[in-house]
Design an enzyme around this catalytic site. Sequence first.
Site, PDB file in Angstrom:
ATOM      1  N   SER A 129     -24.386  55.660   6.328  1.00 14.42           N
ATOM      2  CA  SER A 129     -23.221  55.432   7.184  1.00 14.42           C
ATOM      3  C   SER A 129     -23.594  54.614   8.430  1.00 14.42           C
ATOM      4  O   SER A 129     -22.811  53.752   8.870  1.00 14.42           O
ATOM      5  CB  SER A 129     -22.590  56.768   7.587  1.00 14.42           C
ATOM      6  N   GLY A 162     -31.033  53.308   8.970  1.00 20.98           N
ATOM      7  CA  GLY A 162     -30.944  54.607   9.628  1.00 20.98           C
ATOM      8  C   GLY A 162     -32.053  55.527   9.142  1.00 20.98           C
ATOM      9  O   GLY A 162     -32.989  55.095   8.453  1.00 20.98           O
ATOM     10  N   GLY A 181     -31.562  60.628   2.409  1.00 19.86           N
ATOM     11  CA  GLY A 181     -30.375  61.475   2.293  1.00 19.86           C
ATOM     12  C   GLY A 181     -29.324  60.845   1.396  1.00 19.86           C
ATOM     13  O   GLY A 181     -28.585  61.528   0.693  1.00 19.86           O
ATOM     14  N   GLU A 241     -35.486  51.403  -0.185  1.00 24.09           N
ATOM     15  CA  GLU A 241     -35.670  51.295   1.272  1.00 24.09           C
ATOM     16  C   GLU A 241     -37.144  51.137   1.610  1.00 24.09           C
ATOM     17  O   GLU A 241     -37.527  50.325   2.473  1.00 24.09           O
ATOM     18  CB  GLU A 241     -35.107  52.546   1.961  1.00 24.09           C
TER      19      GLU A 241
HETATM   20  C1  5RP Z   1     -30.303  56.614   2.680  1.00 21.46           C
HETATM   21  C2  5RP Z   1     -31.027  56.845   3.940  1.00 21.46           C
HETATM   22  C3  5RP Z   1     -30.246  56.800   5.200  1.00 21.46           C
HETATM   23  O1  5RP Z   1     -30.857  55.911   6.075  1.00 21.46           O
HETATM   24  C4  5RP Z   1     -30.217  58.147   5.825  1.00 21.46           C
HETATM   25  O2  5RP Z   1     -29.745  59.068   4.864  1.00 21.46           O
HETATM   26  C5  5RP Z   1     -29.325  58.169   7.062  1.00 21.46           C
HETATM   27  O3  5RP Z   1     -27.987  58.034   6.680  1.00 21.46           O
HETATM   28  P1  5RP Z   1     -26.802  58.117   7.719  1.00 21.46           P
HETATM   29  O4  5RP Z   1     -26.889  56.895   8.557  1.00 21.46           O
HETATM   30  O5  5RP Z   1     -25.559  58.168   6.851  1.00 21.46           O
HETATM   31  O6  5RP Z   1     -26.977  59.380   8.526  1.00 21.46           O
HETATM   32  O7  5RP Z   1     -32.217  57.072   3.988  1.00 21.46           O
HETATM   33  O8  5RP Z   1     -31.138  56.764   1.561  1.00 21.46           O
END
Ligand code: 5RP
Length: 228
Positions: A34, A86, A100, A107
């Site tokens: 997000s 993020g 997450g 990534e």
């Molecule tokens: C996705 C990630 C995201 O960077 C992490 O989950 C953070 O997400 P958000 O900005 O929605 O809190 O690693 O695989």
Amino acid sequence: MTQDEQKQAVARAARDHVAANIGTHAIIGVGTGSTANFFIDELAAIKDRLAGAVASSEATRVRLQGHGIRVFDLNEVEDLPIYVDGADEIDMSLMMIKGGGGALTREKIVAAVAKTFVCLCDQSKLVQTLGRFPLPVEVIPMARAYVGRELAKLGGQATLRENFITDNGNLILDLHGLSIADPVALETAIDRIVGVVTNGLFARRAADILLLATAAGVKTVTSATIPS
Ligand code: 5RP
């Protein structure tokens, strides 16, 4: 400020950071989640300065293309000056738990290629010790049960992320109940388990810059500003 307003504020700061630190027609890496989505929406304002982007997930690819930003295959690209993403948790060494959203492997690959990793977080993600957020581990499907038993030996409880398949066609085990005293050692130990594709500890390749949203505005934290 609400959490979304904080994400918006760091996204805008990241756009300004990118604009100030890339040459014309650079290709940048773009993360998933997000916060990354807010950043992608901001990036649209400076898209004429970019040749394009490398996406860390299918969702990010679709969102970038929706803004008319060209998406490159990583294999076509030699230099990525910046990767913006993020995190689920970050500590003061700028080591992180990510994944997450389940995009951890791509990534980590894009982050490995990038010269500078800029992490965008609101203050709730900053922790003393990593591990409260369940650590995602991407696993080849036939190795699920074996990897789960091996992860238990490292001291956590692994649960299968239900109804979730990664962009690479694999499963995610989320490892609960950890307090990670040595993130580099744990990242290495988990990667050594046969059947693990990668894990969500970004300790060997930590962030270089943290843009942290606080009630007082966006703070920039770098390894140079961390007290030793
Ligand atoms: C996705 C990630 C995201 O960077 C992490 O989950 C953070 O997400 P958000 O900005 O929605 O809190 O690693 O695989």
